[in-house]
Structures are given as structure tokens and as C-alpha cells.
Design a protein around this motif. Sequence first.
Motif, PDB file in Angstrom:
ATOM      1  N   ILE A  64      -1.827   8.249  11.330  1.00  0.00           N
ATOM      2  CA  ILE A  64      -0.758   7.371  11.814  1.00  0.00           C
ATOM      3  C   ILE A  64      -0.317   6.387  10.722  1.00  0.00           C
ATOM      4  O   ILE A  64       0.873   6.167  10.509  1.00  0.00           O
ATOM      5  CB  ILE A  64      -1.261   6.575  13.054  1.00  0.00           C
ATOM      6  CG1 ILE A  64      -1.652   7.536  14.185  1.00  0.00           C
ATOM      7  CG2 ILE A  64      -0.228   5.562  13.514  1.00  0.00           C
ATOM      8  CD1 ILE A  64      -0.519   8.291  14.819  1.00  0.00           C
ATOM      9  N   ILE A  65      -1.283   5.833  10.008  1.00  0.00           N
ATOM     10  CA  ILE A  65      -0.947   4.851   8.968  1.00  0.00           C
ATOM     11  C   ILE A  65      -0.129   5.530   7.852  1.00  0.00           C
ATOM     12  O   ILE A  65       0.835   4.961   7.338  1.00  0.00           O
ATOM     13  CB  ILE A  65      -2.233   4.167   8.433  1.00  0.00           C
ATOM     14  CG1 ILE A  65      -2.835   3.298   9.562  1.00  0.00           C
ATOM     15  CG2 ILE A  65      -1.942   3.311   7.201  1.00  0.00           C
ATOM     16  CD1 ILE A  65      -4.269   2.852   9.334  1.00  0.00           C
ATOM     17  N   GLY A  66      -0.484   6.759   7.536  1.00  0.00           N
ATOM     18  CA  GLY A  66       0.276   7.531   6.535  1.00  0.00           C
ATOM     19  C   GLY A  66       1.727   7.730   6.979  1.00  0.00           C
ATOM     20  O   GLY A  66       2.668   7.568   6.183  1.00  0.00           O
ATOM     21  N   ILE A  67       1.911   8.041   8.250  1.00  0.00           N
ATOM     22  CA  ILE A  67       3.262   8.260   8.802  1.00  0.00           C
ATOM     23  C   ILE A  67       4.091   6.975   8.645  1.00  0.00           C
ATOM     24  O   ILE A  67       5.233   6.986   8.203  1.00  0.00           O
ATOM     25  CB  ILE A  67       3.174   8.634  10.315  1.00  0.00           C
ATOM     26  CG1 ILE A  67       2.645  10.055  10.488  1.00  0.00           C
ATOM     27  CG2 ILE A  67       4.533   8.483  10.999  1.00  0.00           C
ATOM     28  CD1 ILE A  67       2.400  10.448  11.956  1.00  0.00           C
ATOM     29  N   ILE A  68       3.486   5.850   9.032  1.00  0.00           N
ATOM     30  CA  ILE A  68       4.222   4.577   9.021  1.00  0.00           C
ATOM     31  C   ILE A  68       4.538   4.132   7.594  1.00  0.00           C
ATOM     32  O   ILE A  68       5.642   3.643   7.312  1.00  0.00           O
ATOM     33  CB  ILE A  68       3.397   3.485   9.764  1.00  0.00           C
ATOM     34  CG1 ILE A  68       3.415   3.764  11.262  1.00  0.00           C
ATOM     35  CG2 ILE A  68       3.907   2.087   9.473  1.00  0.00           C
ATOM     36  CD1 ILE A  68       4.780   3.599  11.950  1.00  0.00           C
ATOM     37  N   LYS A  69       3.608   4.352   6.697  1.00  0.00           N
ATOM     38  CA  LYS A  69       3.827   3.969   5.302  1.00  0.00           C
ATOM     39  C   LYS A  69       5.070   4.688   4.754  1.00  0.00           C
ATOM     40  O   LYS A  69       5.943   4.069   4.146  1.00  0.00           O
ATOM     41  CB  LYS A  69       2.575   4.354   4.485  1.00  0.00           C
ATOM     42  CG  LYS A  69       2.487   3.678   3.174  1.00  0.00           C
ATOM     43  CD  LYS A  69       1.166   3.951   2.501  1.00  0.00           C
ATOM     44  CE  LYS A  69       1.206   3.326   1.118  1.00  0.00           C
ATOM     45  NZ  LYS A  69       0.156   3.787   0.264  1.00  0.00           N
ATOM     46  N   ASP A  70       5.157   5.982   5.007  1.00  0.00           N
ATOM     47  CA  ASP A  70       6.313   6.759   4.534  1.00  0.00           C
ATOM     48  C   ASP A  70       7.597   6.304   5.219  1.00  0.00           C
ATOM     49  O   ASP A  70       8.631   6.171   4.595  1.00  0.00           O
ATOM     50  CB  ASP A  70       6.113   8.262   4.838  1.00  0.00           C
ATOM     51  CG  ASP A  70       4.991   8.856   3.998  1.00  0.00           C
ATOM     52  OD1 ASP A  70       4.558   8.188   3.037  1.00  0.00           O
ATOM     53  OD2 ASP A  70       4.543   9.974   4.314  1.00  0.00           O
ATOM     54  N   ARG A  71       7.494   6.073   6.533  1.00  0.00           N
ATOM     55  CA  ARG A  71       8.711   5.761   7.304  1.00  0.00           C
ATOM     56  C   ARG A  71       9.289   4.391   6.917  1.00  0.00           C
ATOM     57  O   ARG A  71      10.502   4.251   6.780  1.00  0.00           O
ATOM     58  CB  ARG A  71       8.382   5.807   8.818  1.00  0.00           C
ATOM     59  CG  ARG A  71       9.572   5.635   9.732  1.00  0.00           C
ATOM     60  CD  ARG A  71      10.576   6.760   9.592  1.00  0.00           C
ATOM     61  NE  ARG A  71      11.803   6.511  10.365  1.00  0.00           N
ATOM     62  CZ  ARG A  71      12.862   5.851   9.904  1.00  0.00           C
ATOM     63  NH1 ARG A  71      12.863   5.358   8.671  1.00  0.00           N
ATOM     64  NH2 ARG A  71      13.937   5.679  10.664  1.00  0.00           N
ATOM     65  N   LEU A  99       0.799  -3.633   4.716  1.00  0.00           N
ATOM     66  CA  LEU A  99       2.022  -2.954   4.261  1.00  0.00           C
ATOM     67  C   LEU A  99       3.203  -3.912   4.223  1.00  0.00           C
ATOM     68  O   LEU A  99       3.958  -3.955   3.243  1.00  0.00           O
ATOM     69  CB  LEU A  99       2.376  -1.835   5.266  1.00  0.00           C
ATOM     70  CG  LEU A  99       1.986  -0.406   4.955  1.00  0.00           C
ATOM     71  CD1 LEU A  99       2.338   0.493   6.140  1.00  0.00           C
ATOM     72  CD2 LEU A  99       2.712   0.060   3.705  1.00  0.00           C
ATOM     73  N   MET A 100       3.356  -4.678   5.306  1.00  0.00           N
ATOM     74  CA  MET A 100       4.503  -5.589   5.392  1.00  0.00           C
ATOM     75  C   MET A 100       4.374  -6.716   4.380  1.00  0.00           C
ATOM     76  O   MET A 100       5.372  -7.129   3.782  1.00  0.00           O
ATOM     77  CB  MET A 100       4.665  -6.116   6.832  1.00  0.00           C
ATOM     78  CG  MET A 100       5.120  -5.009   7.790  1.00  0.00           C
ATOM     79  SD  MET A 100       5.403  -5.556   9.494  1.00  0.00           S
ATOM     80  CE  MET A 100       6.992  -6.384   9.353  1.00  0.00           C
ATOM     81  N   ASN A 101       3.156  -7.200   4.166  1.00  0.00           N
ATOM     82  CA  ASN A 101       2.917  -8.211   3.124  1.00  0.00           C
ATOM     83  C   ASN A 101       3.376  -7.695   1.775  1.00  0.00           C
ATOM     84  O   ASN A 101       4.073  -8.382   1.036  1.00  0.00           O
ATOM     85  CB  ASN A 101       1.416  -8.524   3.012  1.00  0.00           C
ATOM     86  CG  ASN A 101       1.039  -9.704   3.868  1.00  0.00           C
ATOM     87  OD1 ASN A 101       1.890 -10.512   4.208  1.00  0.00           O
ATOM     88  ND2 ASN A 101      -0.231  -9.799   4.211  1.00  0.00           N
ATOM     89  N   ASN A 102       2.971  -6.461   1.474  1.00  0.00           N
ATOM     90  CA  ASN A 102       3.332  -5.862   0.184  1.00  0.00           C
ATOM     91  C   ASN A 102       4.843  -5.698   0.047  1.00  0.00           C
ATOM     92  O   ASN A 102       5.371  -5.708  -1.062  1.00  0.00           O
ATOM     93  CB  ASN A 102       2.664  -4.489   0.006  1.00  0.00           C
ATOM     94  CG  ASN A 102       1.158  -4.622  -0.149  1.00  0.00           C
ATOM     95  OD1 ASN A 102       0.657  -5.707  -0.444  1.00  0.00           O
ATOM     96  ND2 ASN A 102       0.429  -3.534   0.075  1.00  0.00           N
ATOM     97  N   MET A 103       5.525  -5.520   1.195  1.00  0.00           N
ATOM     98  CA  MET A 103       6.984  -5.343   1.159  1.00  0.00           C
ATOM     99  C   MET A 103       7.688  -6.708   1.194  1.00  0.00           C
ATOM    100  O   MET A 103       8.920  -6.769   1.135  1.00  0.00           O
ATOM    101  CB  MET A 103       7.443  -4.514   2.380  1.00  0.00           C
ATOM    102  CG  MET A 103       6.959  -3.069   2.349  1.00  0.00           C
ATOM    103  SD  MET A 103       7.235  -2.251   3.964  1.00  0.00           S
ATOM    104  CE  MET A 103       8.986  -1.899   3.870  1.00  0.00           C
ATOM    105  N   GLY A 104       6.908  -7.775   1.356  1.00  0.00           N
ATOM    106  CA  GLY A 104       7.501  -9.116   1.414  1.00  0.00           C
ATOM    107  C   GLY A 104       8.258  -9.374   2.703  1.00  0.00           C
ATOM    108  O   GLY A 104       9.216 -10.158   2.727  1.00  0.00           O
TER     109      GLY A 104
END
Length: 213
Positions: A64-71, A99-104
Motif C-alpha cells: 500500500i505504501i508503495g502505491i501511495i508513494k507513486d501516486r 512522504l508528505m514532509n519530504n514533499m513539503g
Amino acid sequence: MNLMLFGAPGAGKGTQAKFLIEKYNIPQISTGDILRAAIADKTDMGMEAKKFMDEGKLVPDSTIIGIIKDRLAESDCKNGFILDGFPRTLAQAEALSELMNNMGISLDKVISLNVPDELIVGRITGRRVCSKCGASFHVEFNPSKKEDECDYCGGELIIRKDDNAETVISRLDAYHTQTAPLIDFYTKMGVFMELDGTKDVSEVTADMFNALA
Ligand code: AP5
Ligand code: ZN
């Protein structure tokens, strides 16, 4: 706007997501829809996930985490998104935060649609979903204009394989044991809000828009 719809299976997340897409022009990210598309395409990931889904169990976090990272990396998520059915475990919630932290970016609101278990079974067994766009209808509570045809895209309405009284029990169990602890997680983050999901579809939509205004 970065939103998350939260709640038990059949609480109305997918139904309300359609109205948020129209109002805010941001995409819905439904892990359930993505998994069902992978099953339809007979990918390795889809075939592996199917075993869990047919039994009403959660698919492993790593998938699931892989799916969300790509999406989330796709360009249409730049102006915001609506998470629907994700995260469902603490590990998924922590991975999303990272993930969201890394994306700012950060979550604006987690909207919980509260519906007691005793109403869930009737909602799920009467559900009809569009085979093309995934929209949800209900034979009694939220019927499509034409029987067996999607109001949004004209696609054929079908019954989901996991929408039976037996599987609902394990899906509810997974919700209470693995997903409900996220209420605390997002309350502490200061973004969690609850709506009465037992009202009519249009009333829930109005409450949701008011809360976001
Ligand atoms: P998923 O597809 O996410 O299913 P779910 O969580 O069980 O949620 P639903 O899509 O069933 O419910 P909903 O809240 O969207 O309700 P809806 O709007 O359709 O997941 C399926 C499976 O995939 C999981 O079991 C798991 O195996 C796997 N999976 C997915 N994501 C995962 C993740 N993150 N981690 C691990 N595994 C994952 O409404 C339901 C019905 O009620 C409809 O008929 C609708 O018309 C009707 N309705 C809606 N609102 C109202 C209202 N206000 N009044 C009356 N009826 C209403
Ligand atoms: Zn459709």
C-alpha cells in the motif's frame, strides 16, 4: 487542499469524495480502487492483494505504501488530493507523514464519517459500483437515475466481490482493531474532525462543505 476521508467500510467515503472532486477540482486517491484496477489488469500485485481483499483483510503495508508513494508523485496531485481508504494502519499513517514532509506539504483535514456498525451491513449489501469510474450507488438509499447505469459516466453498475454479509464482518473487525487507532494519531496532529455519516447523502455533503469553508 490535502484532505483525507476516514471511516468504517461503507461509511460513505467514496460517495462524498465525488462531491469534493467536483468542488475543489482535486483527484481522489482510493487505494481500494487502485487495488481493484490492478486485479482487473491481472498484475502480480493485484493477484497478491486479491487474496487479502476477498477475505476482508488488509493488504500488507509495504504494498500500500508503495502505491501511495507513486501516486502522490503524479502531477495531478500538485494542487491537492483526497485520500480515501488510506491510511488504515499506524505504519501507513507514519509513512504518509514522512512522504508528505519530504514533499513539503501537510494534511489540511481528516474528515471522519461516523456510522455505527449496525447500519454498515445494509449499506454494503445494497451497494452497486460503477465498473468504469468506481462511483458508488445504493439500491435503496442512493439509487442511480437509470438502473444498472452510472450517473457520472454511463458505466455498468456491478456488485463488488467483497460486498457480502460475511466479508463485512472481517472488514469491520480490521477497521476497529487496525484503523480506529488512527483517530488518536490525527487528533493529536490537530486535523481530525467528525461528521454524522448517518444523515442523507446530501446533508453529509452540506456538513462537509461547511466544515471546510
Ligand atoms: P475499500 O475499497 O477502501 O473499501 P472499504 O474501506 O471497505 O470502503 P468502501 O469503499 O466499502 O466504503 P465507502 O466508505 O467508500 O462507502 P461508499 O461511499 O461506497 O477497500 C477494499 C479492500 O481493499 C479492503 O478490505 C482491503 O482489503 C483493501 N485495502 C484498500 N485500501 C487499503 C489500505 N490502505 N490498506 C490495506 N488494505 C487496503 O458507501 C457505501 C454504500 O452506502 C453505497 O451503496 C452508498 O451509496 C451508500 N451511502 C453512502 N452514503 C450514504 C448515506 N449518507 N446514507 C445512506 N447510504 C449511503
Ligand atoms: Zn461511472
